[in-house]
Scaffold this motif. Structure first.
Motif, PDB file in Angstrom:
ATOM      1  N   TYR A  38       0.826  -1.204   0.000  1.00 58.91           N
ATOM      2  CA  TYR A  38       0.000   0.000   0.000  1.00 58.91           C
ATOM      3  C   TYR A  38       0.869   1.265   0.000  1.00 58.91           C
ATOM      4  O   TYR A  38       0.652   2.188  -0.780  1.00 58.91           O
ATOM      5  CB  TYR A  38      -0.917   0.024   1.220  1.00 58.91           C
ATOM      6  CG  TYR A  38      -2.005  -1.016   1.201  1.00 58.91           C
ATOM      7  CD1 TYR A  38      -3.296  -0.691   0.796  1.00 58.91           C
ATOM      8  CD2 TYR A  38      -1.760  -2.329   1.602  1.00 58.91           C
ATOM      9  CE1 TYR A  38      -4.310  -1.641   0.785  1.00 58.91           C
ATOM     10  CE2 TYR A  38      -2.765  -3.293   1.591  1.00 58.91           C
ATOM     11  CZ  TYR A  38      -4.034  -2.943   1.180  1.00 58.91           C
ATOM     12  OH  TYR A  38      -5.026  -3.889   1.160  1.00 58.91           O
ATOM     13  N   ASP A 110     -10.933  -3.724   0.159  1.00 60.22           N
ATOM     14  CA  ASP A 110     -10.030  -4.863   0.300  1.00 60.22           C
ATOM     15  C   ASP A 110     -10.684  -6.154  -0.172  1.00 60.22           C
ATOM     16  O   ASP A 110     -11.919  -6.267  -0.196  1.00 60.22           O
ATOM     17  CB  ASP A 110      -9.645  -5.067   1.768  1.00 60.22           C
ATOM     18  CG  ASP A 110      -8.681  -4.012   2.285  1.00 60.22           C
ATOM     19  OD1 ASP A 110      -8.295  -3.112   1.516  1.00 60.22           O
ATOM     20  OD2 ASP A 110      -8.317  -4.097   3.473  1.00 60.22           O
ATOM     21  N   HIS A 113      -9.995 -11.187   4.152  1.00 64.50           N
ATOM     22  CA  HIS A 113      -8.804 -11.766   4.755  1.00 64.50           C
ATOM     23  C   HIS A 113      -8.763 -13.273   4.489  1.00 64.50           C
ATOM     24  O   HIS A 113      -9.789 -13.909   4.206  1.00 64.50           O
ATOM     25  CB  HIS A 113      -8.792 -11.541   6.268  1.00 64.50           C
ATOM     26  CG  HIS A 113      -8.335 -10.177   6.676  1.00 64.50           C
ATOM     27  ND1 HIS A 113      -9.140  -9.063   6.642  1.00 64.50           N
ATOM     28  CD2 HIS A 113      -7.134  -9.736   7.139  1.00 64.50           C
ATOM     29  CE1 HIS A 113      -8.478  -8.001   7.066  1.00 64.50           C
ATOM     30  NE2 HIS A 113      -7.250  -8.381   7.369  1.00 64.50           N
ATOM     31  N   ASP A 190      -3.949  -9.980   4.989  1.00 63.44           N
ATOM     32  CA  ASP A 190      -4.454  -9.141   3.908  1.00 63.44           C
ATOM     33  C   ASP A 190      -3.878  -9.704   2.604  1.00 63.44           C
ATOM     34  O   ASP A 190      -2.664  -9.908   2.482  1.00 63.44           O
ATOM     35  CB  ASP A 190      -3.978  -7.703   4.154  1.00 63.44           C
ATOM     36  CG  ASP A 190      -4.405  -6.713   3.087  1.00 63.44           C
ATOM     37  OD1 ASP A 190      -4.259  -7.025   1.889  1.00 63.44           O
ATOM     38  OD2 ASP A 190      -4.841  -5.609   3.449  1.00 63.44           O
ATOM     39  N   GLU A 192      -3.371  -8.409  -0.312  1.00 61.00           N
ATOM     40  CA  GLU A 192      -2.393  -7.524  -0.965  1.00 61.00           C
ATOM     41  C   GLU A 192      -1.033  -7.660  -0.295  1.00 61.00           C
ATOM     42  O   GLU A 192       0.004  -7.723  -0.963  1.00 61.00           O
ATOM     43  CB  GLU A 192      -2.867  -6.071  -0.913  1.00 61.00           C
ATOM     44  CG  GLU A 192      -4.170  -5.790  -1.624  1.00 61.00           C
ATOM     45  CD  GLU A 192      -4.000  -5.686  -3.133  1.00 61.00           C
ATOM     46  OE1 GLU A 192      -2.888  -5.873  -3.652  1.00 61.00           O
ATOM     47  OE2 GLU A 192      -5.021  -5.423  -3.811  1.00 61.00           O
ATOM     48  N   GLY A 218     -14.473  -8.262   2.366  1.00 59.46           N
ATOM     49  CA  GLY A 218     -13.430  -7.241   2.330  1.00 59.46           C
ATOM     50  C   GLY A 218     -13.951  -5.879   2.765  1.00 59.46           C
ATOM     51  O   GLY A 218     -15.075  -5.504   2.419  1.00 59.46           O
ATOM     52  N   ARG A 221     -11.735   1.095   2.655  1.00 57.71           N
ATOM     53  CA  ARG A 221     -10.736   1.987   3.254  1.00 57.71           C
ATOM     54  C   ARG A 221     -11.099   3.431   2.916  1.00 57.71           C
ATOM     55  O   ARG A 221     -11.624   3.708   1.842  1.00 57.71           O
ATOM     56  CB  ARG A 221      -9.335   1.656   2.745  1.00 57.71           C
ATOM     57  CG  ARG A 221      -8.817   0.308   3.221  1.00 57.71           C
ATOM     58  CD  ARG A 221      -7.407   0.023   2.723  1.00 57.71           C
ATOM     59  NE  ARG A 221      -6.923  -1.244   3.219  1.00 57.71           N
ATOM     60  CZ  ARG A 221      -6.277  -1.405   4.372  1.00 57.71           C
ATOM     61  NH1 ARG A 221      -6.018  -0.338   5.119  1.00 57.71           N
ATOM     62  NH2 ARG A 221      -5.878  -2.595   4.769  1.00 57.71           N
TER      63      ARG A 221
END
Length: 253
Positions: A38, A110, A113, A190, A192, A218, A221
């Motif tokens: 990120y 997102d 998880h 996560d 990513e 997800g 943000r």
């Protein structure tokens, strides 16, 4: 003579530059924490897909900013203590955070998880039909990054976990390496983070990803700003987020 002084004062006022809008008076400090991919440093250069998106958004909003890397706990201490003219990028929406900061519209969503486990614990992890059952297993050690939110659904589940919980105030990459070294059995990951870090650190290749169908969806943000940032500035920020998100969606079609 008095009339001459008055005339000179009027002339000076007419020639002075127009006052700048309040939001342009001073740059907003925009903080970000280390969380690859990120936002992170590589060879001393600040990188990351969310950091680049934030730069696009603030530029599109026409808001003058200065970006600064700070630890997560300091960022939220700044909001709690009322630091002025201050924003931070890409956080989950939680009640305790909404109490000290104002939120933009969503900037990113997102993936759900997943669970990342060491090879010796994979069979025990996969023996559980769902996340609730996994967190009730007293034989397993769960690694948790202290001060980080895993979302409003997972956070209370982790708090009530019957696992042995290993909490550490470390960066994500450090926690992954601790897991790979056998300091814990599993952690919530996560996607990513995992996609980036498994390529960067060869020692993580042994870790095994497992998905659970009841994992919370997800999370979105948001950018967050101190209460003193004007409503007009937040509106400009929201319009810029909507524009940048729309361009991103169009590019994926």
């Amino acid at each position: 003579m008095m009339w001459q002084k008055y005339f000179i004062a009027l002339l000076a006022a007419a020639c002075a530059p127009a006052a700048l809008p309040a939001f342009a008076a001073a740059p907003i400090t925009v903080s970000w924490r280390e969380k690859a991919p990120y936002y992170y440093y590589e060879d001393g250069v600040a990188k990351g897909f969310m950091l680049e998106k934030a730069k696009q958004v603030f530029a599109a909003a026409g808001l003058p900013v200065r970006f600064a890397s700070e630890p997560q706990k300091r960022i939220w201490a700044n909001f709690t203590h009322g630091v002025k003219n201050y924003c931070s990028i890409s956080w989950y929406r939680l009640p305790e955070r909404e109490a000290v900061a104002q939120y933009s519209i969503a900037v990113h969503t997102d993936q759900p998880h997943a669970v990342l486990a060491v090879p010796s614990a994979v069979a025990r992890v996969r023996a559980h039909p769902n996340v609730k059952s996994l967190l009730a297993d007293k034989s397993l050690t769960l690694a948790v990054i202290d001060g980080v939110s895993y979302g409003p659904e997972l956070d209370p589940m982790i708090a009530a976990s019957e696992n042995h919980v290993m909490r550490r105030t470390v960066e994500t990459s450090a926690m992954f390496r601790m897991l790979a070294a056998g300091r814990a059995d599993f952690l919530f990951v996560d996607r990513e983070d995992w996609g980036y870090l498994r390529q960067k650190f060869p020692e993580l290749q042994s870790l095994v990803l497992t998905e659970f169908t009841d994992m919370p969806p997800g999370l979105k943000r948001y950018f967050v700003c101190s209460r003193d940032v004007p409503a007009a500035s937040m509106e400009r920020l929201n319009r810029a987020i909507a524009s940048v998100n729309a361009r991103g969606e169009a590019g994926r079609r």
